[in-house]
Design a protein around this motif. Structure first.
Motif, PDB file in Angstrom:
ATOM      1  N   LEU A 167       0.696  -1.078   0.251  1.00 33.10           N
ATOM      2  CA  LEU A 167      -0.397   0.193   0.399  1.00 33.10           C
ATOM      3  C   LEU A 167       1.151   0.915   0.175  1.00 33.10           C
ATOM      4  CD1 LEU A 167      -2.618   1.393   0.283  1.00 33.10           C
ATOM      5  CD2 LEU A 167      -2.627   1.021   2.803  1.00 33.10           C
ATOM      6  N   ALA A 168       1.662   1.364   0.892  1.00 31.84           N
ATOM      7  CA  ALA A 168       3.180   2.225   1.019  1.00 31.84           C
ATOM      8  C   ALA A 168       3.634   2.241  -0.674  1.00 31.84           C
ATOM      9  CB  ALA A 168       3.931   1.980   1.799  1.00 31.84           C
ATOM     10  N   VAL A 169       3.703   1.772  -1.501  1.00 29.58           N
ATOM     11  CA  VAL A 169       4.164   1.284  -3.089  1.00 29.58           C
ATOM     12  C   VAL A 169       2.778   1.900  -3.752  1.00 29.58           C
ATOM     13  CG1 VAL A 169       5.486   0.528  -4.714  1.00 29.58           C
ATOM     14  CG2 VAL A 169       5.929  -0.720  -2.093  1.00 29.58           C
ATOM     15  N   ALA A 170       1.952   1.849  -3.379  1.00 31.00           N
ATOM     16  CA  ALA A 170       1.001   2.488  -4.525  1.00 31.00           C
ATOM     17  C   ALA A 170       0.938   3.585  -3.788  1.00 31.00           C
ATOM     18  CB  ALA A 170      -0.556   1.345  -4.392  1.00 31.00           C
ATOM     19  N   ILE A 171       0.599   4.349  -3.005  1.00 24.39           N
ATOM     20  CA  ILE A 171      -0.038   5.784  -2.317  1.00 24.39           C
ATOM     21  C   ILE A 171       1.869   5.987  -3.090  1.00 24.39           C
ATOM     22  CG2 ILE A 171       0.921   6.934  -0.443  1.00 24.39           C
ATOM     23  CD1 ILE A 171      -0.675   4.781   1.000  1.00 24.39           C
ATOM     24  N   GLY A 172       3.024   6.220  -2.777  1.00 23.96           N
ATOM     25  CA  GLY A 172       4.791   6.569  -3.655  1.00 23.96           C
ATOM     26  C   GLY A 172       3.929   6.822  -4.721  1.00 23.96           C
ATOM     27  N   LEU A 173       3.683   5.170  -5.138  1.00 23.85           N
ATOM     28  CA  LEU A 173       3.464   5.558  -6.851  1.00 23.85           C
ATOM     29  C   LEU A 173       2.165   6.491  -7.758  1.00 23.85           C
ATOM     30  CD1 LEU A 173       3.805   2.080  -7.379  1.00 23.85           C
ATOM     31  CD2 LEU A 173       5.895   3.335  -8.840  1.00 23.85           C
ATOM     32  N   GLY A 174       1.168   6.803  -6.612  1.00 29.15           N
ATOM     33  CA  GLY A 174       0.301   7.756  -7.036  1.00 29.15           C
ATOM     34  C   GLY A 174       0.271   9.112  -6.660  1.00 29.15           C
ATOM     35  N   VAL A 175       1.772   9.631  -5.740  1.00 31.95           N
ATOM     36  CA  VAL A 175       1.844  10.788  -5.579  1.00 31.95           C
ATOM     37  C   VAL A 175       2.697  11.284  -6.870  1.00 31.95           C
ATOM     38  CG1 VAL A 175       3.360  11.934  -4.091  1.00 31.95           C
ATOM     39  CG2 VAL A 175       1.846  11.009  -2.785  1.00 31.95           C
ATOM     40  N   GLY A 176       3.382  10.304  -7.519  1.00 25.39           N
ATOM     41  CA  GLY A 176       4.024  10.525  -8.066  1.00 25.39           C
ATOM     42  C   GLY A 176       3.533  10.546 -10.016  1.00 25.39           C
ATOM     43  N   MET A 177       2.300  10.126  -9.975  1.00 24.41           N
ATOM     44  CA  MET A 177       1.789  10.158 -11.370  1.00 24.41           C
ATOM     45  C   MET A 177       1.096  11.535 -11.066  1.00 24.41           C
ATOM     46  SD  MET A 177      -1.325   8.240 -12.702  1.00 24.41           S
ATOM     47  CE  MET A 177      -0.372   6.536 -13.299  1.00 24.41           C
ATOM     48  N   LEU A 178       0.612  11.728  -9.551  1.00 26.79           N
ATOM     49  CA  LEU A 178      -0.036  12.741  -9.549  1.00 26.79           C
ATOM     50  C   LEU A 178       0.482  15.031  -9.942  1.00 26.79           C
ATOM     51  CD1 LEU A 178      -2.835  12.339  -6.053  1.00 26.79           C
ATOM     52  CD2 LEU A 178      -3.102  12.625  -8.352  1.00 26.79           C
ATOM     53  N   CYS A 179       1.778  14.204  -9.283  1.00 26.52           N
ATOM     54  CA  CYS A 179       2.741  15.525  -9.678  1.00 26.52           C
ATOM     55  C   CYS A 179       2.816  15.381 -11.124  1.00 26.52           C
ATOM     56  CB  CYS A 179       4.485  15.656  -9.121  1.00 26.52           C
ATOM     57  SG  CYS A 179       4.161  14.940  -7.228  1.00 26.52           S
ATOM     58  N   GLY A 180       2.840  14.280 -11.584  1.00 27.39           N
ATOM     59  CA  GLY A 180       2.912  14.564 -13.339  1.00 27.39           C
ATOM     60  C   GLY A 180       1.487  15.030 -14.173  1.00 27.39           C
ATOM     61  N   LEU A 181       0.685  14.272 -13.529  1.00 29.56           N
ATOM     62  CA  LEU A 181      -0.423  15.161 -14.019  1.00 29.56           C
ATOM     63  C   LEU A 181      -0.937  16.518 -13.600  1.00 29.56           C
ATOM     64  CD1 LEU A 181      -3.460  12.169 -12.679  1.00 29.56           C
ATOM     65  CD2 LEU A 181      -3.237  13.139 -15.020  1.00 29.56           C
ATOM     66  N   LEU A 182      -0.472  16.875 -12.443  1.00 31.13           N
ATOM     67  CA  LEU A 182       0.144  18.419 -11.900  1.00 31.13           C
ATOM     68  C   LEU A 182       0.613  19.633 -13.419  1.00 31.13           C
ATOM     69  CD1 LEU A 182      -0.704  21.566 -10.945  1.00 31.13           C
ATOM     70  CD2 LEU A 182       1.569  20.732  -9.498  1.00 31.13           C
ATOM     71  N   ASN A 183       1.808  18.916 -13.979  1.00 26.46           N
ATOM     72  CA  ASN A 183       2.513  19.639 -15.371  1.00 26.46           C
ATOM     73  C   ASN A 183       1.783  19.144 -16.329  1.00 26.46           C
ATOM     74  OD1 ASN A 183       4.638  20.028 -13.404  1.00 26.46           O
ATOM     75  ND2 ASN A 183       5.563  18.219 -13.520  1.00 26.46           N
ATOM     76  N   GLY A 184       1.239  18.250 -16.548  1.00 26.03           N
ATOM     77  CA  GLY A 184       0.572  17.863 -17.591  1.00 26.03           C
ATOM     78  C   GLY A 184      -0.748  19.249 -18.327  1.00 26.03           C
ATOM     79  N   ALA A 185      -1.429  19.218 -16.953  1.00 29.09           N
ATOM     80  CA  ALA A 185      -2.939  20.169 -17.315  1.00 29.09           C
ATOM     81  C   ALA A 185      -2.196  21.655 -17.004  1.00 29.09           C
ATOM     82  CB  ALA A 185      -3.535  19.878 -16.575  1.00 29.09           C
ATOM     83  N   LEU A 186      -0.858  21.506 -16.207  1.00 27.67           N
ATOM     84  CA  LEU A 186      -0.411  23.215 -17.047  1.00 27.67           C
ATOM     85  C   LEU A 186       0.096  23.535 -18.274  1.00 27.67           C
ATOM     86  CD1 LEU A 186       1.194  24.136 -13.059  1.00 27.67           C
ATOM     87  CD2 LEU A 186      -0.719  25.049 -14.228  1.00 27.67           C
ATOM     88  N   VAL A 187       0.541  22.422 -18.800  1.00 31.87           N
ATOM     89  CA  VAL A 187       1.019  22.962 -20.575  1.00 31.87           C
ATOM     90  C   VAL A 187       0.165  21.818 -21.030  1.00 31.87           C
ATOM     91  CG1 VAL A 187       2.526  21.013 -21.907  1.00 31.87           C
ATOM     92  CG2 VAL A 187       3.254  21.799 -19.245  1.00 31.87           C
ATOM     93  N   ALA A 188      -1.085  21.317 -20.318  1.00 26.06           N
ATOM     94  CA  ALA A 188      -1.851  20.675 -22.244  1.00 26.06           C
ATOM     95  C   ALA A 188      -2.995  21.931 -22.400  1.00 26.06           C
ATOM     96  CB  ALA A 188      -2.638  19.371 -21.613  1.00 26.06           C
ATOM     97  N   TYR A 189      -3.443  22.645 -20.989  1.00 23.42           N
ATOM     98  CA  TYR A 189      -4.712  22.700 -20.624  1.00 23.42           C
ATOM     99  C   TYR A 189      -4.139  24.943 -20.171  1.00 23.42           C
ATOM    100  CZ  TYR A 189      -7.870  18.523 -20.788  1.00 23.42           C
ATOM    101  OH  TYR A 189      -7.869  17.304 -21.588  1.00 23.42           O
ATOM    102  N   MET A 190      -3.205  25.135 -19.637  1.00 25.09           N
ATOM    103  CA  MET A 190      -3.410  26.670 -19.180  1.00 25.09           C
ATOM    104  C   MET A 190      -2.246  27.145 -21.081  1.00 25.09           C
ATOM    105  SD  MET A 190      -4.830  27.177 -17.215  1.00 25.09           S
ATOM    106  CE  MET A 190      -4.531  28.146 -16.852  1.00 25.09           C
ATOM    107  N   LYS A 191      -1.565  25.758 -21.183  1.00 26.61           N
ATOM    108  CA  LYS A 191      -0.640  26.518 -22.832  1.00 26.61           C
ATOM    109  C   LYS A 191       0.318  27.592 -21.977  1.00 26.61           C
ATOM    110  CE  LYS A 191      -3.770  25.041 -25.841  1.00 26.61           C
ATOM    111  NZ  LYS A 191      -3.827  24.540 -26.808  1.00 26.61           N
ATOM    112  N   LEU A 192       0.597  26.443 -20.721  1.00 26.28           N
ATOM    113  CA  LEU A 192       2.198  27.361 -20.547  1.00 26.28           C
ATOM    114  C   LEU A 192       3.103  26.309 -21.284  1.00 26.28           C
ATOM    115  CD1 LEU A 192       0.710  27.838 -16.720  1.00 26.28           C
ATOM    116  CD2 LEU A 192       1.149  29.281 -18.566  1.00 26.28           C
ATOM    117  N   PRO A 193       4.825  27.365 -20.665  1.00 25.39           N
ATOM    118  CA  PRO A 193       5.780  26.636 -21.588  1.00 25.39           C
ATOM    119  C   PRO A 193       6.211  25.549 -20.563  1.00 25.39           C
ATOM    120  CG  PRO A 193       6.196  28.978 -21.944  1.00 25.39           C
ATOM    121  CD  PRO A 193       4.653  28.500 -21.168  1.00 25.39           C
ATOM    122  N   PRO A 194       6.272  24.124 -21.010  1.00 18.69           N
ATOM    123  CA  PRO A 194       7.022  23.022 -19.989  1.00 18.69           C
ATOM    124  C   PRO A 194       8.626  23.391 -19.267  1.00 18.69           C
ATOM    125  CG  PRO A 194       6.947  22.333 -22.177  1.00 18.69           C
ATOM    126  CD  PRO A 194       6.004  23.915 -22.216  1.00 18.69           C
TER     127      PRO A 194
END
Length: 354
Positions: free
Chosen positions: A123-150
């Motif tokens: 479960l701890a590993v799954a939470i850690g993997l989820g945290v990493g994916m959420l950080c990536g999703l934040l980057n993706g949302a800002l780049v894809a939808y806000m059109k900000l430079p990567p």
């Protein structure tokens, strides 16, 4: 039958052969350029072979020992995995400066969940993997939808994640002994085994398997072709029906997930979990491996196998110079030269498509 018009008489006596261009032969340089354009992993592979040969001649048989060669693989496992994540982003003509700190933060979360909070390790590993994916999703949302430079987006999230890492952990290191006693599964990728006289770790196997899986996905699936298309020309990709925003979201989320996976591998390699590892240059090493591996910073071109070769080049150069007793700054100098050379070659190769 009507008499033939004057222009028809002229046409009837004209040459009816299909127009053709004389082939004066293609220069050797042009042939090489075309080959490298169609086989992007060739350049880093050639450089890798030359590096091994040069250090082998300079050092002798010790360099070619199974111990030395497998030690190089063990040392590049983390960078190779992070390089795979960075490759996905760069193929879309972006860059992720936060991958290194996402890895460290994910490791800290895994360690605290398993050791401090006493949660089951899976479960701890799954939470850690989820945290990493959420950080990536934040980057993706800002780049894809806000059109900000990567570059700007990930520079900002690099600072945010790093600060969050130190605040959350209070900069407390989780000791190797505590991890081994309470969450031995976190050390999974540090387990080693022998293949003849060579000693490999599960972390090395994980790196190779990950790269091969991503190579297949990028080259033999529709999603992989969409990643290349978005990096090559996002407007043309959109006009052809590709949902570019979803592709970017998926790429950044997957990059974050892979960075979190690298966190698990890093715990196995390092033993302890230290929040201060966030200040190390993991991300710079990953970008270096990616660029030296022939992934174009302009997007849309390159092979993820080249990234693996690029990480191995850095590992071979580092190990070779250490065995020669050279000043560590020579490694920095040679790495800089390799980066500039790789970008120069990429520019030359790209001209073939013009």
């Amino acid at each position: 039958m009507a008499q033939a018009q004057e222009f028809e008489k002229v046409l009837s006596s004209s040459d009816t052969n299909v127009a053709s261009f004389e082939d004066h032969g293609v220069s050797v340089l042009k042939r090489i350029q075309h080959f490298l354009h169609s086989t992007p992993a060739a350049v880093p592979l050639i450089v890798l072979i030359l590096s091994v040969a040069i250090f082998g001649i300079a050092i002798g048989g010790r360099f070619f020992s199974s111990y030395t060669l497998t030690l190089i693989l063990q040392q590049i496992a983390i960078v190779g995995i992070l390089g795979a994540a960075q490759t996905l982003v760069i193929l879309t003509a972006g860059i992720d400066l936060s991958i290194g700190v996402i890895m460290v933060f994910s490791a800290v979360v895994m360690g605290n969940c398993a050791v401090t909070y006493g949660l089951p390790t899976p479960l701890a590993v799954a939470i850690g993997l989820g945290v990493g994916m959420l950080c990536g999703l934040l980057n993706g949302a800002l780049v894809a939808y806000m059109k900000l430079p990567p570059f700007i987006v990930t520079l900002g999230t690099w600072n945010i994640v790093m600060a969050t890492n130190f605040i959350y952990s209070a900069n407390q290191t989780i000791r190797d002994a505590d991890v081994a006693a309470q969450a031995p599964l976190l050390h999974l990728f540090g387990v080693n085994f022998k293949v003849g006289t060579a000693v490999l770790t599960l972390g090395v196997i994980a790196m190779v398997v990950l790269v091969l899986v991503l190579w297949y996905v990028l080259n033999h699936t529709a999603w992989g072709r969409h990643v290349y298309a978005v990096g090559d020309d996002p407007e043309a990709a959109k006009l052809s029906g590709i949902q570019t925003k979803k592709v970017l979201m998926a790429v950044y989320a997957l990059a974050g997930l892979i960075a979190a996976f690298a966190a698990w591998v890093s715990i196995g390699r390092n033993g302890s979990i230290s929040p201060s590892a966030a200040v190390t240059d993991y991300n710079l090493q990953a970008i270096t491996a990616t660029v030296i591996g022939g992934i174009s910073l302009f997007g849309g071109r390159g092979s993820i196998l080249g990234t693996l070769f690029g990480a191995m080049i850095v590992g071979v150069v580092s190990m070779g110079l250490n065995m020669l007793g050279a000043d560590p700054q020579w490694k920095v100098l040679l790495t800089g030269m390799l980066i500039i050379g790789a970008v120069g070659i990429d520019q030359w190769i790209r001209k073939v498509s013009g």
